[in-house]
Design a protein around this motif. Structure first.
Motif, PDB file in Angstrom:
ATOM      1  N   TRP B 232       0.786  -1.243   0.000  1.00  0.00           N
ATOM      2  CA  TRP B 232       0.000   0.000   0.000  1.00  0.00           C
ATOM      3  C   TRP B 232       0.817   1.291   0.000  1.00  0.00           C
ATOM      4  O   TRP B 232       0.568   2.196  -0.798  1.00  0.00           O
ATOM      5  N   ARG B 238      -2.203   7.455  -9.543  1.00  0.00           N
ATOM      6  CA  ARG B 238      -3.083   6.818 -10.535  1.00  0.00           C
ATOM      7  C   ARG B 238      -2.853   5.311 -10.651  1.00  0.00           C
ATOM      8  O   ARG B 238      -3.057   4.718 -11.703  1.00  0.00           O
ATOM      9  N   VAL B 243      -8.867  -6.187  -6.684  1.00  0.00           N
ATOM     10  CA  VAL B 243      -9.022  -7.089  -5.543  1.00  0.00           C
ATOM     11  C   VAL B 243      -9.762  -8.335  -6.014  1.00  0.00           C
ATOM     12  O   VAL B 243     -10.944  -8.288  -6.360  1.00  0.00           O
ATOM     13  N   LEU B 262      -7.324   3.976   3.513  1.00  0.00           N
ATOM     14  CA  LEU B 262      -8.009   4.772   2.493  1.00  0.00           C
ATOM     15  C   LEU B 262      -7.366   6.140   2.280  1.00  0.00           C
ATOM     16  O   LEU B 262      -7.454   6.707   1.184  1.00  0.00           O
ATOM     17  N   LEU B 265      -5.220   6.730  -0.701  1.00  0.00           N
ATOM     18  CA  LEU B 265      -5.869   6.860  -2.014  1.00  0.00           C
ATOM     19  C   LEU B 265      -6.021   8.323  -2.423  1.00  0.00           C
ATOM     20  O   LEU B 265      -6.041   8.633  -3.617  1.00  0.00           O
ATOM     21  N   VAL B 266      -6.162   9.211  -1.452  1.00  0.00           N
ATOM     22  CA  VAL B 266      -6.313  10.625  -1.792  1.00  0.00           C
ATOM     23  C   VAL B 266      -5.016  11.125  -2.435  1.00  0.00           C
ATOM     24  O   VAL B 266      -5.015  11.672  -3.544  1.00  0.00           O
ATOM     25  N   GLU B 267      -3.931  10.924  -1.709  1.00  0.00           N
ATOM     26  CA  GLU B 267      -2.629  11.363  -2.189  1.00  0.00           C
ATOM     27  C   GLU B 267      -2.288  10.741  -3.549  1.00  0.00           C
ATOM     28  O   GLU B 267      -1.772  11.401  -4.441  1.00  0.00           O
ATOM     29  N   ARG B 269      -4.451   9.191  -5.626  1.00  0.00           N
ATOM     30  CA  ARG B 269      -5.574   9.101  -6.572  1.00  0.00           C
ATOM     31  C   ARG B 269      -5.667   7.683  -7.157  1.00  0.00           C
ATOM     32  O   ARG B 269      -5.943   7.495  -8.355  1.00  0.00           O
ATOM     33  N   ALA B 270      -5.393   6.705  -6.317  1.00  0.00           N
ATOM     34  CA  ALA B 270      -5.448   5.320  -6.778  1.00  0.00           C
ATOM     35  C   ALA B 270      -6.894   4.854  -6.857  1.00  0.00           C
ATOM     36  O   ALA B 270      -7.771   5.374  -6.179  1.00  0.00           O
ATOM     37  N   ARG B 271      -7.124   3.872  -7.712  1.00  0.00           N
ATOM     38  CA  ARG B 271      -8.433   3.244  -7.856  1.00  0.00           C
ATOM     39  C   ARG B 271      -8.332   1.808  -7.362  1.00  0.00           C
ATOM     40  O   ARG B 271      -7.449   1.065  -7.783  1.00  0.00           O
ATOM     41  N   VAL B 272      -9.216   1.434  -6.467  1.00  0.00           N
ATOM     42  CA  VAL B 272      -9.247   0.083  -5.914  1.00  0.00           C
ATOM     43  C   VAL B 272     -10.577  -0.523  -6.304  1.00  0.00           C
ATOM     44  O   VAL B 272     -11.635   0.071  -6.039  1.00  0.00           O
ATOM     45  N   GLU B 273     -10.533  -1.683  -6.923  1.00  0.00           N
ATOM     46  CA  GLU B 273     -11.779  -2.229  -7.442  1.00  0.00           C
ATOM     47  C   GLU B 273     -11.812  -3.735  -7.234  1.00  0.00           C
ATOM     48  O   GLU B 273     -10.855  -4.439  -7.539  1.00  0.00           O
ATOM     49  N   GLY B 274     -12.916  -4.210  -6.683  1.00  0.00           N
ATOM     50  CA  GLY B 274     -13.121  -5.640  -6.589  1.00  0.00           C
ATOM     51  C   GLY B 274     -13.804  -6.139  -7.853  1.00  0.00           C
ATOM     52  O   GLY B 274     -14.478  -5.385  -8.541  1.00  0.00           O
ATOM     53  N   PHE B 275     -13.638  -7.421  -8.136  1.00  0.00           N
ATOM     54  CA  PHE B 275     -14.306  -7.960  -9.327  1.00  0.00           C
ATOM     55  C   PHE B 275     -14.609  -9.427  -9.123  1.00  0.00           C
ATOM     56  O   PHE B 275     -14.011 -10.096  -8.279  1.00  0.00           O
TER      57      PHE B 275
END
Lengths: 338, 338
Positions: B232, B238, B243, B262, B265-267, B269-275
């Motif tokens: 992390w 970006r 996940v 979390l 993520l602000v700093e 600007r990451a995108r975390v996505e489950g699928f």
């Protein structure tokens, strides 16, 4: 030579910042060089992100240096101009200093039209917080009609605009805030469908579940911590979390811990995304045009919480962490020449 | 009447599952009705997601019922057909049961072409795990040339394919695994640029930082927990986190806790996505066509870890949590009629 006052970072805080971390100094008033103007501050903004600048850590912006003046967005008046683009008497906004006067490149300032409304709004609903809410809501969180949207710190400068924008998108909006006054403002004036006073709730998870019987499709997160913990189990399939800030954690002295959350994303296929308003520089005008139309026709309302007097700027800042502000927290800077 | 054997869920585990949670029963062999076929299992799959089915919680799939046979993907042979679409002797794959024989709708089965390679691959590199890796990597994580990609459980059925796909996308790929044998396989055979044996590392964060000197652009997460904690802080601006699973947490008896994540993520600007691979049903053929071409020309390699004998299926499953499998974990089911 004329003088002016600046607040400087006296020391880096450990945990909660205090008045001792700030130093009020009187200095010679700076003089603009070619292309520059001297701005007399009327309103200074204090914002949660400033806590990050007090830390000695590289982040998306440089940390403030100890012993140096601190940066802040201000609205002020041009009192000396060495730039063709701006005249004495123009009202401008930009990222200047915690100072009664500061010099800036005319190019780095934006003109504020006093006929459009109170100039202080250029630091709030029609400034960085409003634009943050605009892109975070419409670009990152993307609420759809019928969605349930939760906004934390909903009575703050960003949250109050985010919630109203989500409502304009046809969503059902639930806010969290820390006082009954704020909760009443959200539901009575801003049209939030429900609001939770987290300070009066023993069972935040239960209150959140009750307020969101159909689960949560969008979470606009300004605070992190326990409120986020209450939101997370309710995230719906394909929900979106826009992470704007984590003010509940900013004063932590050790790495804060909490329930591990990523597993929920698999089941829900949720998307969690952080964002910074700085990434939207090229679209600032789009946001301001639309926000000011909404403010004009009353579809977006705002409040400002004004602390009087430049000497009280640190208190205004410290109050952010106590949840003292309803709406945008400002410092009104009296005219030192008057 | 002919008989067959099934594994049934004897009881729900608390924490780590054990052999006692499974019950081997002999039952009458079912008979296909119109439109159905009887399939004799050759290979049964065991997968980490099955741990979720043992829990009495609604999730993206129904929990298994205590006392009932459990579901599993299998490759098997049609031994009786009451359906026009399939004949005796056809090799098929589908979601059937932990059973030596099971009846299924012909429509719910996919034919496996034995000329295309070992039929067992329909449960691994050319089955659900490979397709999961395909969409998680190319659709969710989207590695770009020059990116640093970290894959956890990189020697597993999904991770090994995800890492190789990321490499084919031009990324630098770092894997984590729990043995030197796995690490060697990743770097020597699969072309991973680096691999970390987390079991031999006192300082996982340090090892991760050393393996990723330019930070991390993509994290394909199969495990969660401490490995995710090490990834992390290194997430780049970006960056994307896909996940896929959180096997390190599946046997937890209380809500697992860890560092709050979390704010990063602000700093960044990451995108975390489950699928979930189930969401890509309409594009399964696309994935299989491309994966089988890559397997044919050697650009994607795979391993299978085969446990012999239907009676050992629970051990094969339990071994997943011990990290025993290099590549896809399978159970070979002998011919009970032989």
């Amino acid at each position: 030579m004329a003088e002016t006052r600046q607040w400087r970072l006296a020391s880096r805080p450990t945990g909660e910042p205090t008045r001792e971390n700030f130093d009020l100094v009187t200095v010679d008033r700076p003089e603009p060089e070619s292309g520059e103007v001297l701005v007399k501050t009327r309103y200074q903004s204090v914002d949660p992100y400033m806590r990050g600048r007090m830390r000695d850590e590289e982040s998306y912006a440089e940390p403030w240096a100890v012993g140096e003046p601190m940066g802040a967005a201000v609205v002020g008046e041009v009192v000396e101009s060495e730039a063709d683009a701006l005249d004495e008497g123009d009202v401008v906004t930009g990222n200047l200093l915690w100072a009664e006067h500061a010099v800036a490149d005319a190019d780095a300032l934006r003109r504020v039209d006093p006929d459009r409304g109170p100039v202080s709004t250029a630091l709030g609903v029609l400034g960085m917080p409003g634009v943050t809410a605009y892109f975070g809501t419409l670009d990152v969180a993307e609420p759809q009609p019928g969605d349930t949207v939760v906004v934390s710190a909903a009575a703050g400068a960003v949250g109050s605009v985010a919630g109203q924008l989500a409502r304009l998108s046809g969503a059902r909006v639930v806010g969290t805030a820390g006082s009954d006054e704020k909760v009443d403002w959200l539901t009575d004036d801003l049209g939030f469908d429900e609001a939770i006073n987290y300070d009066e709730t023993d069972d935040l998870s239960g209150a959140m579940a009750e307020a969101c019987p159909d689960g949560i499709d969008v979470y606009f997160d300004n605070v992190g911590g326990p409120i986020t913990d209450a939101v997370w189990p309710l995230l719906n399939v394909r929900s979106r979390v826009a992470v704007c800030g984590q003010i509940a954690l900013y004063n932590a002295t050790a790495v804060p811990t909490g329930p591990r959350k990523l597993g929920k994303l698999v089941e829900s296929r949720a998307r969690v995304e952080g964002f910074l308003v700085g990434d939207y520089e090229g679209r600032w005008d789009e946001a301001l045009d639309r926000l000011s139309a909404f403010v004009r026709d009353g579809r977006i309302r705002y409040r400002e919480n004004v602390v009087e007097g430049f000497e009280n700027a640190p208190d205004a800042f410290l109050g952010l962490f106590e949840g003292e502000n309803v709406g945008k927290q400002l410092v009104r800077v009296g005219d030192p020449d008057e």
